[in-house]
Design a protein around this motif. Structure first.
Motif, mmCIF file in Angstrom:
data_model
loop_
_atom_site.group_PDB
_atom_site.id
_atom_site.type_symbol
_atom_site.label_atom_id
_atom_site.label_comp_id
_atom_site.label_asym_id
_atom_site.label_seq_id
_atom_site.Cartn_x
_atom_site.Cartn_y
_atom_site.Cartn_z
ATOM 1 N N ASP A 155 0.785 -1.135 0.076
ATOM 2 C CA ASP A 155 -0.066 0.080 -0.006
ATOM 3 C C ASP A 155 0.739 1.259 0.004
ATOM 4 N N THR A 158 2.637 1.403 -3.645
ATOM 5 C CA THR A 158 1.795 1.830 -4.651
ATOM 6 C C THR A 158 1.308 3.268 -4.576
ATOM 7 N N ALA A 159 1.339 3.780 -3.234
ATOM 8 C CA ALA A 159 1.093 5.356 -3.068
ATOM 9 C C ALA A 159 1.983 6.100 -3.615
ATOM 10 N N ASP A 161 4.353 4.965 -5.996
ATOM 11 C CA ASP A 161 4.817 4.428 -7.384
ATOM 12 C C ASP A 161 3.773 3.648 -7.986
ATOM 13 N N PRO A 162 2.709 3.945 -8.498
ATOM 14 C CA PRO A 162 1.449 3.241 -8.939
ATOM 15 C C PRO A 162 1.905 2.143 -9.672
ATOM 16 N N ALA A 165 2.044 -1.787 -8.361
ATOM 17 C CA ALA A 165 0.731 -2.593 -7.983
ATOM 18 C C ALA A 165 1.038 -3.843 -8.840
#
Length: 266
Positions: A155, A158-159, A161-162, A165
């Motif tokens: 989490d 990805t916050a 660096d998308p 995911a």
């Protein structure tokens, strides 16, 4: 090898022990206590890694033999160094187990099933290796929700660096849930299939105890961290730290849930 598979690296035995081994051993102890086992069984441990599950089987189940198999020669070497009792380890792929049909009383796998190229093929091989009436069982982390350390990590990643995911085990390994595991076992023709959660406490003395194992490059999360520039790595650490509960002494207590599945060969 795909880009995702490049990150699925579990090689250095001591580094694995610090990252996941200390928790996998706790899960193995709960797993072996789920169902009663007679003494003198011949066990096959598929994807044995550093031998955590094999060691628990040797200590608690009075086996005639435990044969641990893993495709990583380095992990097998670590397992051999710590082996005791009627335990042997061999380098072998889960898709081609080095035993004849029906040679084992039980085949088990700990925290490895989702890393197989074809989990259904792996379960079929485990089933082939077990005698009629024998047990086939495994456990995997609940990456999507219950394995809090990795859930918080991805989490945070990805916050920032998308694109991270794409490497998130919760997204990549949908097999690690009750319904998919039940379907996998019944699809292999196994009977009396049940799935149950195993929950353990994961306590870290401080942030360094939690974060430093990620720096060794083990598994998807560690490999992702190892690929980051130093500034981005520090930013990820700080973002993760903001999401973690702290006790007054600086320790961090989380929980980790695994799903256990078991069935009997007809």
């Amino acid at each position: 090898m795909s880009e995702q598979q490049r990150f699925d690296v579990w090689q250095a035995g001591p580094a694995y022990e610090r990252f996941m081994g200390r928790w996998s051993r706790k899960v193995a102890e709960r797993f072996t206590a789920l169902a009663g086992h007679p003494d003198g069984l011949r066990w096959l441990d598929v994807g044995c890694g550093t031998g955590a599950l094999s060691a628990v089987l040797a200590a608690r189940c009075r086996p005639a033999l435990v044969l641990g198999c893993d495709r990583s020669a380095e992990l097998v070497a670590t397992a051999r160094d710590a082996a005791y009792g009627p335990v042997r380890f061999v380098v072998a792929d889960a898709g081609a187990l080095p035993v004849r049909d029906g040679a084992c009383d039980a085949a088990v796998s700990g925290l490895a099933l989702n890393f197989l190229p074809d989990p259904a093929e792996g379960v079929a091989e485990m089933t082939r290796a077990v005698r009629t009436g024998g047990r086939v069982a495994a456990y995997v982390w609940d990456y999507a929700e219950g394995m809090v350390l990795l859930r918080r990590f991805w989490d945070a990643a990805t916050a920032l660096d998308p694109a991270a995911a794409e490497l998130d085990e919760g997204r990549r390994f949908p097999v690690c849930g009750p319904d998919p595991l039940h379907a996998l076992w019944t699809g292999a023709g196994l009977a009396d299939v049940w799935v149950t959660p195993i929950v353990i406490r994961t306590v870290f003395t401080d942030l360094a105890d939690l974060w430093s194992p990620f720096l060794a490059g083990q598994g998807p999360a560690g490999s992702y961290v190892a690929d980051l520039p130093p500034d981005d790595r520090d930013r990820l650490r700080d973002t993760l730290a903001e999401t973690l509960p702290r006790d007054p002494d600086g320790s961090i207590e989380l929980t980790a849930r695994a799903w256990s599945v078991s069935g009997i060969k007809r």
